[in-house]
Write a protein that holds these residues in place. Structure first.
Motif, PDB file in Angstrom:
ATOM      1  N   VAL A 144      47.611  29.853  44.425  1.00 46.11           N
ATOM      2  CA  VAL A 144      47.196  28.458  44.328  1.00 46.11           C
ATOM      3  C   VAL A 144      48.389  27.593  43.957  1.00 46.11           C
ATOM      4  CG1 VAL A 144      45.697  26.833  43.112  1.00 46.11           C
ATOM      5  CG2 VAL A 144      44.838  29.114  43.708  1.00 46.11           C
ATOM      6  N   VAL A 145      48.609  26.538  44.754  1.00 46.61           N
ATOM      7  CA  VAL A 145      49.685  25.584  44.500  1.00 46.61           C
ATOM      8  C   VAL A 145      49.164  24.430  43.661  1.00 46.61           C
ATOM      9  CG1 VAL A 145      51.315  23.975  45.596  1.00 46.61           C
ATOM     10  CG2 VAL A 145      50.851  26.204  46.656  1.00 46.61           C
ATOM     11  N   GLN A 146      48.009  23.903  44.050  1.00 43.76           N
ATOM     12  CA  GLN A 146      47.414  22.758  43.358  1.00 43.76           C
ATOM     13  C   GLN A 146      45.945  22.674  43.733  1.00 43.76           C
ATOM     14  OE1 GLN A 146      49.812  19.271  43.783  1.00 43.76           O
ATOM     15  NE2 GLN A 146      48.434  17.966  42.624  1.00 43.76           N
ATOM     16  N   MET A 200      44.555  40.157  36.266  1.00 43.13           N
ATOM     17  CA  MET A 200      44.818  39.247  37.344  1.00 43.13           C
ATOM     18  C   MET A 200      43.954  38.009  37.112  1.00 43.13           C
ATOM     19  SD  MET A 200      44.052  39.695  41.482  1.00 43.13           S
ATOM     20  CE  MET A 200      43.650  41.368  41.250  1.00 43.13           C
ATOM     21  N   LEU A 201      44.585  36.835  37.134  1.00 43.80           N
ATOM     22  CA  LEU A 201      43.861  35.583  36.944  1.00 43.80           C
ATOM     23  C   LEU A 201      43.306  35.122  38.286  1.00 43.80           C
ATOM     24  CD1 LEU A 201      43.015  33.423  34.907  1.00 43.80           C
ATOM     25  CD2 LEU A 201      45.123  32.194  35.496  1.00 43.80           C
ATOM     26  N   LEU A 202      42.011  34.804  38.306  1.00 45.51           N
ATOM     27  CA  LEU A 202      41.313  34.417  39.528  1.00 45.51           C
ATOM     28  C   LEU A 202      40.709  33.033  39.387  1.00 45.51           C
ATOM     29  CD1 LEU A 202      39.300  37.739  39.944  1.00 45.51           C
ATOM     30  CD2 LEU A 202      41.381  37.105  41.189  1.00 45.51           C
ATOM     31  N   LEU A 203      40.690  32.292  40.488  1.00 46.27           N
ATOM     32  CA  LEU A 203      39.963  31.031  40.567  1.00 46.27           C
ATOM     33  C   LEU A 203      38.653  31.336  41.282  1.00 46.27           C
ATOM     34  CD1 LEU A 203      39.701  27.929  40.349  1.00 46.27           C
ATOM     35  CD2 LEU A 203      40.859  27.808  42.569  1.00 46.27           C
ATOM     36  N   LEU A 204      37.536  31.070  40.613  1.00 44.20           N
ATOM     37  CA  LEU A 204      36.215  31.354  41.176  1.00 44.20           C
ATOM     38  C   LEU A 204      35.672  30.136  41.913  1.00 44.20           C
ATOM     39  CD1 LEU A 204      34.453  33.204  38.215  1.00 44.20           C
ATOM     40  CD2 LEU A 204      35.707  34.187  40.121  1.00 44.20           C
ATOM     41  N   PHE A 205      34.893  30.384  42.960  1.00 45.39           N
ATOM     42  CA  PHE A 205      34.152  29.348  43.655  1.00 45.39           C
ATOM     43  C   PHE A 205      32.904  29.986  44.244  1.00 45.39           C
ATOM     44  CE2 PHE A 205      36.969  31.137  46.812  1.00 45.39           C
ATOM     45  CZ  PHE A 205      36.201  31.204  47.966  1.00 45.39           C
ATOM     46  N   TYR A 206      32.028  29.157  44.752  1.00 47.40           N
ATOM     47  CA  TYR A 206      30.753  29.637  45.286  1.00 47.40           C
ATOM     48  C   TYR A 206      30.611  29.279  46.761  1.00 47.40           C
ATOM     49  CZ  TYR A 206      28.875  30.618  40.628  1.00 47.40           C
ATOM     50  OH  TYR A 206      28.645  31.128  39.382  1.00 47.40           O
ATOM     51  N   VAL A 207      29.926  30.140  47.475  1.00 48.34           N
ATOM     52  CA  VAL A 207      29.393  29.849  48.801  1.00 48.34           C
ATOM     53  C   VAL A 207      27.917  30.199  48.683  1.00 48.34           C
ATOM     54  CG1 VAL A 207      29.399  30.438  51.244  1.00 48.34           C
ATOM     55  CG2 VAL A 207      31.571  30.324  49.995  1.00 48.34           C
ATOM     56  N   GLY A 208      27.084  29.170  48.668  1.00 50.49           N
ATOM     57  CA  GLY A 208      25.670  29.382  48.357  1.00 50.49           C
ATOM     58  C   GLY A 208      25.567  29.917  46.939  1.00 50.49           C
ATOM     59  N   ASP A 209      24.857  31.021  46.759  1.00 53.81           N
ATOM     60  CA  ASP A 209      24.719  31.639  45.441  1.00 53.81           C
ATOM     61  C   ASP A 209      25.748  32.737  45.201  1.00 53.81           C
ATOM     62  OD1 ASP A 209      22.555  30.036  44.728  1.00 53.81           O
ATOM     63  OD2 ASP A 209      21.109  31.410  45.627  1.00 53.81           O
ATOM     64  N   ASN A 210      26.575  33.026  46.183  1.00 55.10           N
ATOM     65  CA  ASN A 210      27.554  34.107  46.070  1.00 55.10           C
ATOM     66  C   ASN A 210      28.878  33.608  45.503  1.00 55.10           C
ATOM     67  OD1 ASN A 210      25.766  35.980  47.269  1.00 55.10           O
ATOM     68  ND2 ASN A 210      26.331  35.219  49.288  1.00 55.10           N
ATOM     69  N   ARG A 211      29.472  34.442  44.660  1.00 51.06           N
ATOM     70  CA  ARG A 211      30.759  34.100  44.039  1.00 51.06           C
ATOM     71  C   ARG A 211      31.903  34.755  44.800  1.00 51.06           C
ATOM     72  NH1 ARG A 211      30.710  35.713  38.042  1.00 51.06           N
ATOM     73  NH2 ARG A 211      29.794  37.577  38.923  1.00 51.06           N
ATOM     74  N   TYR A 212      32.970  33.975  44.929  1.00 48.34           N
ATOM     75  CA  TYR A 212      34.202  34.435  45.573  1.00 48.34           C
ATOM     76  C   TYR A 212      35.358  34.053  44.674  1.00 48.34           C
ATOM     77  CZ  TYR A 212      31.353  35.059  49.732  1.00 48.34           C
ATOM     78  OH  TYR A 212      30.402  35.484  50.618  1.00 48.34           O
ATOM     79  N   ALA A 213      36.518  34.633  44.949  1.00 44.77           N
ATOM     80  CA  ALA A 213      37.682  34.346  44.108  1.00 44.77           C
ATOM     81  C   ALA A 213      38.960  34.328  44.937  1.00 44.77           C
ATOM     82  CB  ALA A 213      37.806  35.395  43.003  1.00 44.77           C
ATOM     83  N   LEU A 214      39.921  33.568  44.438  1.00 46.43           N
ATOM     84  CA  LEU A 214      41.277  33.529  44.970  1.00 46.43           C
ATOM     85  C   LEU A 214      42.221  33.949  43.855  1.00 46.43           C
ATOM     86  CD1 LEU A 214      41.106  29.994  46.600  1.00 46.43           C
ATOM     87  CD2 LEU A 214      41.257  32.156  47.844  1.00 46.43           C
ATOM     88  N   LYS A 215      43.273  34.668  44.201  1.00 46.15           N
ATOM     89  CA  LYS A 215      44.287  35.003  43.200  1.00 46.15           C
ATOM     90  C   LYS A 215      45.001  33.715  42.811  1.00 46.15           C
ATOM     91  CE  LYS A 215      45.105  39.607  45.053  1.00 46.15           C
ATOM     92  NZ  LYS A 215      46.080  40.477  45.755  1.00 46.15           N
ATOM     93  N   SER A 216      45.088  33.447  41.530  1.00 49.51           N
ATOM     94  CA  SER A 216      45.668  32.186  41.063  1.00 49.51           C
ATOM     95  C   SER A 216      47.136  32.046  41.452  1.00 49.51           C
ATOM     96  CB  SER A 216      45.504  32.040  39.552  1.00 49.51           C
ATOM     97  OG  SER A 216      46.259  33.027  38.884  1.00 49.51           O
ATOM     98  N   ARG A 217      47.848  33.148  41.628  1.00 48.34           N
ATOM     99  CA  ARG A 217      49.269  33.045  41.988  1.00 48.34           C
ATOM    100  C   ARG A 217      49.469  32.465  43.385  1.00 48.34           C
ATOM    101  NH1 ARG A 217      48.834  38.897  41.798  1.00 48.34           N
ATOM    102  NH2 ARG A 217      48.759  39.738  43.905  1.00 48.34           N
TER     103      ARG A 217
END
Length: 154
Positions: free
Chosen positions: A20-22, A1-18
């Motif tokens: 994501v529109v843009q 599964m392809l994920l887009l990673l981002f941070y909130v503070g020092d913690n990592r979170y992800a969204l499923k790329s499918r």
């Protein structure tokens, strides 16, 4: 599964790329007066008015920093059985510049269910630590204010 990673503070979170529109650089948003603080504002996407939710503010109570890697991630929140019109939501997130491909079988239950944060999903682990999946389909029901926003699309 392809994920887009981002941070909130020092913690990592992800969204499923499918979902994501843009992805946009941090945009200038139209302020929504009297809206909760986690609503960053609105922007026009091809004639559709899209609400933007600040994930840093929603998760940790602090607004996203206005840094070069802060992005507006346009996601489709449409689930099967809904109309053919996409239900779009902008998500403001810091350090949203990396993708990661992990097997869906590696998802683990965190062992804690938070009624106040139903959008926090299962967890991946890698060499750098944990990555919590964001359940986009639960963001609209996460707070009363988000439930009101789809009316803006008319």
């Amino acid at each position: 599964m392809l994920l887009l990673l981002f941070y909130v503070g020092d913690n990592r979170y992800a969204l499923k790329s499918r979902q994501v529109v843009q992805i946009f650089p941090n945009l200038i948003l139209e302020k929504v007066h009297h809206a909760p603080e986690h609503i960053s504002g609105l922007f026009n996407y091809g004639g559709q008015i899209v609400p933007v939710l600040d994930l840093s503010h929603l998760i940790q109570g602090k607004a996203s920093l206005n840094i070069l890697s802060t992005r507006i991630i346009l996601v489709n929140n449409q689930t099967s059985g809904q109309s053919s019109t996409p239900q779009l939501l902008g998500l403001q997130a810091e350090r949203a510049t990396t993708t990661l491909d992990l097997p869906e079988a590696d998802l683990k239950d965190g062992g804690i269910k938070l009624d106040a944060a139903p959008y926090l999903g299962k967890i991946f682990t890698d060499k750098q630590g944990m990555i919590q999946l964001i359940r986009v389909e639960c963001l609209f029901s996460a707070t009363e204010s988000i439930a009101l926003l789809p009316e803006v699309h008319e």
